[in-house]
Design an enzyme around this catalytic site. Structure first.
Site, PDB file in Angstrom:
ATOM      1  N   HIS A  67       0.825  -1.208   0.000  1.00 39.57           N
ATOM      2  CA  HIS A  67       0.000   0.000   0.000  1.00 39.57           C
ATOM      3  C   HIS A  67       0.863   1.264   0.000  1.00 39.57           C
ATOM      4  CE1 HIS A  67      -2.176   3.172   2.340  1.00 39.57           C
ATOM      5  NE2 HIS A  67      -3.066   2.948   1.401  1.00 39.57           N
ATOM      6  N   GLU A  88       2.097   1.930  -3.393  1.00 44.46           N
ATOM      7  CA  GLU A  88       1.017   2.526  -4.200  1.00 44.46           C
ATOM      8  C   GLU A  88       1.037   4.054  -4.042  1.00 44.46           C
ATOM      9  OE1 GLU A  88      -3.114   1.921  -2.733  1.00 44.46           O
ATOM     10  OE2 GLU A  88      -3.056   4.059  -3.191  1.00 44.46           O
ATOM     11  N   HIS A  89       1.145   4.526  -2.804  1.00 48.89           N
ATOM     12  CA  HIS A  89       1.191   5.981  -2.587  1.00 48.89           C
ATOM     13  C   HIS A  89       2.422   6.606  -3.254  1.00 48.89           C
ATOM     14  CE1 HIS A  89      -1.720   7.216   0.750  1.00 48.89           C
ATOM     15  NE2 HIS A  89      -2.087   5.992   0.434  1.00 48.89           N
ATOM     16  N   GLU A 128      -4.516   7.775   7.289  1.00 47.69           N
ATOM     17  CA  GLU A 128      -5.395   6.842   6.566  1.00 47.69           C
ATOM     18  C   GLU A 128      -5.694   5.631   7.468  1.00 47.69           C
ATOM     19  OE1 GLU A 128      -3.896   5.608   2.746  1.00 47.69           O
ATOM     20  OE2 GLU A 128      -5.727   4.498   2.261  1.00 47.69           O
TER      21      GLU A 128
END
Lengths: 422, 274
Positions: free
Chosen positions: B69, B72-73, B144
């Site tokens: 994840h 991904e950022h 998040e």
């Protein structure tokens, strides 16, 4: 594709959005009422009790089975608020006749089911069934109570409640749990009868259905109801004067603080300055704008938040900012947010911000023609503000907004309420 | 390799598929008359792939929870700034998401599909990750993670997965924890990128009013020369997973716990069972 108001029958606006591009056709029926403390809960119960059964389909499961027979059509209903109006909505989605061997009248079949749900409920001794009303009141009570589960949504609602504590806009469209006390099968039925007879209504049909078929079907909907007494709803009063900012903090033992800020803009959807305000909001913190000042400065530059955005309710003229932050970062985040607004007022808008924002707005207006739901939402909004800008007209109006117009709109924006849930 | 086409006459749609020699598969659903265009570029790699042997390595590596994840950022970061700004300049909206077993990058637009598509293929293919930007991202991802920590349904779902599985990494939150992401470095991200982001482990798809021949030509121009072709395995056969060994812990037959409870402010208890 074109959208036209086909007729006004029984004080009901009938709109057709004709397009052969979609596989799914839709029918939307909207009733509008003034948002009020007395009627919010009652109005919310109308769709809840109507979906519980019609004269011909007495139970929810009978309606579900009928929807299955109609090639898996989907029905939904509910209430929401737009400015100081409560909208009661009914909606059915069904497949275009060109994909099935239905004999070519799926639209009529779906319309008559929707019509039965709205105007021909199952009655017992002349009123709704007490057992069903009690059940729906219980369900509705759970729904109202469950609003604390969605922490960000709850904080945003609480901010508006506190900000508009003396205005109808501060009323929750669901009503409050205490409003449910004393509602029974008889009082709900009487309220329902008044609402279907007296509320302004709009019907939208999208898809590959001819005007003639739409008009014929619509004639049936309210045919048994005298709608001569429908009264127009006045447009929400806009707040005037400079607010004195207030701050409210609520404790919920959260991991993340939810920061909400409510601003008065003094500009609503029927105002010619609305497009400049909307443009201004998009540069400041518009949801679809990853280059917005809030996203860039609060998230990208200072790593304070994952989500941050601003939005406007054009039916009321209020702008809100919502973000999730570390509880200890509240002052720092608030200061950066307000600094961005001051920057806009001072005219610090780069050519890149202006151009990219305009393109983002134009893209979303253009893409709207691929979305029946988006088009209906757009035209319902136009019907409420008493304007008739198509998405193409709106695009032209956005194009004509200058930086000076945006700076002027920003100049009207004043902080009213800060709500922090932690 | 030729284009293959699947026809769906009942709904009037077609799906065109083209496979490049480096193993990348591309899909196009042409939607005549629609104004919106959409593309997604995805890799067969998600949060559960936290232990693996990279092609050419002998020893397995375990990376901190939340690495897929985090990557991904960080792929949005490019040498000359954030690629989000370039999409914005075209008026389009990029996005991305990470699941248990996939990571996807996508955009939607109405105009200049080819320019947007070039941006998508370009940034996914060319990571530019600096230590500084990795540190900066930690605060954003921590928020998040905290946002999901306050979401009762999400908590219920992960509580359930924790009760069901003793060891399988599906029990770990996709974004990891504030603590685990603290351990992620540029090297961690590049190790995972170099292992999983290879054409044979990826697919790209688009939908909209787009000409299939042109689409596969553009895809070829952007990606067909992407370095590593599928590696041969010891037997000389083509291994379409590019020689990645994905390691999963032994999972006992028994569940981890019959019930896991977590207290937070909700109107009524929320539960998940399965």
């Amino acid at each position: 594709m074109k959208m036209r108001r086909l007729a006004v029958i029984g004080n009901t606006g009938i709109y057709g959005i004709r397009s052969g591009r979609f596989k799914t056709n839709t029918i939307h029926v909207f009733l509008q009422d003034v948002l009020s403390g007395e009627r919010a809960a009652l109005n919310s119960l109308i769709p809840a009790i109507l979906k519980a059964g019609t004269a011909g389909y007495p139970e929810m499961k009978d309606i579900s089975m009928r929807l299955e027979e109609l090639y898996g059509s989907a029905f939904s209903c509910g209430t929401h608020k737009k400015g100081e109006r409560q909208i009661i909505s009914f909606h059915i989605d069904f497949v275009s006749d060109r994909f099935i061997n239905s004999g070519g009248h799926l639209f009529e079949d779906c319309f008559s089911l929707l019509s039965a749900i709205i105007t021909d409920p199952f009655l017992e001794n002349g009123f709704f069934r007490p057992k069903h009303v009690e059940r729906e009141i219980e369900n509705h009570k759970s729904l109202i109570e469950s609003r604390i589960n969605d922490k960000a949504g709850y904080a945003a609602e609480r901010c508006i409640e506190e900000m508009c504590i003396n205005e109808p806009y501060g009323i929750m469209e669901t009503g409050k749990t205490e409003d449910l006390e004393g509602i029974n099968a008889k009082s709900l039925f009487e309220h329902y009868r008044k609402a279907v007879a007296g509320c302004p209504a709009d019907i939208f049909v999208t898809g590959d259905i001819s005007d003639k078929r739409i008009l014929e079907a619509c004639r049936i909907l309210f045919s048994g109801i005298d709608r001569s007494g429908v009264t127009k709803i006045p447009f929400a009063d806009e707040y005037r004067g400079k607010p004195v900012p207030k701050e409210i903090c609520e404790d919920m033992k959260l991991t993340q603080g939810k920061l909400c800020m409510g601003f008065r803009t003094g500009i609503t959807g029927e105002d010619s300055r609305y497009y400049a305000l909307s443009f201004c909001n998009a540069i400041f913190g518009g949801g679809g704008c990853l280059h917005s000042k809030l996203f860039r400065n609060v998230r990208e530059e200072n790593s304070l938040a994952y989500y941050i955005y601003s939005r406007i309710d054009r039916f009321k003229g209020i702008m809100t900012v919502n973000s999730g932050i570390e509880i200890s970062d509240k002052e720092k985040a608030s200061a950066i947010i307000l600094k961005q607004l001051d920057d806009m007022k001072a005219g610090n808008i780069s050519d890149y911000e202006y151009e990219a924002t305009l393109k983002t707005i134009l893209t979303s207006l253009k893409a709207m023609s691929d979305s029946p739901g988006g088009l209906v939402e757009h035209w319902l909004g136009q019907s409420i503000t008493g304007t008739s800008d198509s998405p193409v007209d709106a695009a032209a109006k956005f194009r004509s907004v200058t930086k000076d117009d945006i700076i002027e709109a920003a100049g009207n924006i004043e902080l009213d309420t800060v709500f922090f849930l932690k | 390799m030729a284009m293959t086409t699947m026809e769906y006459p009942e709904i009037g749609e077609k799906l065109h598929i083209y496979e490049y020699s480096n193993g990348l598969k591309a899909f196009l659903i042409p939607m005549k008359g629609r104004l919106k265009k959409y593309a997604a570029f995805a890799v067969n790699y998600g949060s559960v792939n936290n232990t693996f042997i990279a092609p050419g390595d002998m020893e397995p590596v375990t990376v901190p929870d939340g690495t897929a994840h985090f990557l991904e950022h960080k792929l949005f970061e490019q040498k000359n700034g954030n690629v989000m700004d370039k999409f914005s300049a075209l008026g389009s909206s990029p996005n991305a998401y990470t699941g248990f077993s996939q990571t996807a990058y996508l955009f939607s637009c109405t105009d200049r599909f080819r320019d947007n598509y070039r941006l998508l293929t370009g940034f996914v293919r060319n990571p530019y990750i600096t230590e500084e930007s990795v540190e900066k991202e930690k605060g954003i991802i921590a928020q998040e993670i905290n946002m999901y920590a306050d979401d009762p349904d999400w908590r219920g779902y992960f509580g359930f997965l924790n009760a069901l599985y003793q060891n399988n990494p599906v029990r770990i939150d996709i974004a990891g924890t504030v603590e685990s992401i603290g351990k992620i470095s540029r090297d961690t991200l590049l190790k995972c990128y170099n292992t999983f982001y290879i054409p044979a482990n990826m697919v790209i798809a688009a939908a909209g009013d787009i000409d299939p021949d042109k689409f596969f030509e553009w895809t070829g121009e952007a990606l067909a020369d992407w370095g590593r072709s599928p590696r041969g395995t010891a037997g000389g056969e083509m291994d379409l997973d590019g020689g990645i060994t994905r390691i999963f812990p032994e999972e006992p037959k028994e569940i981890a716990a019959p019930l896991i409870e977590h207290s937070m402010s909700v109107s009524a208890p929320i539960f998940t069972m399965g």
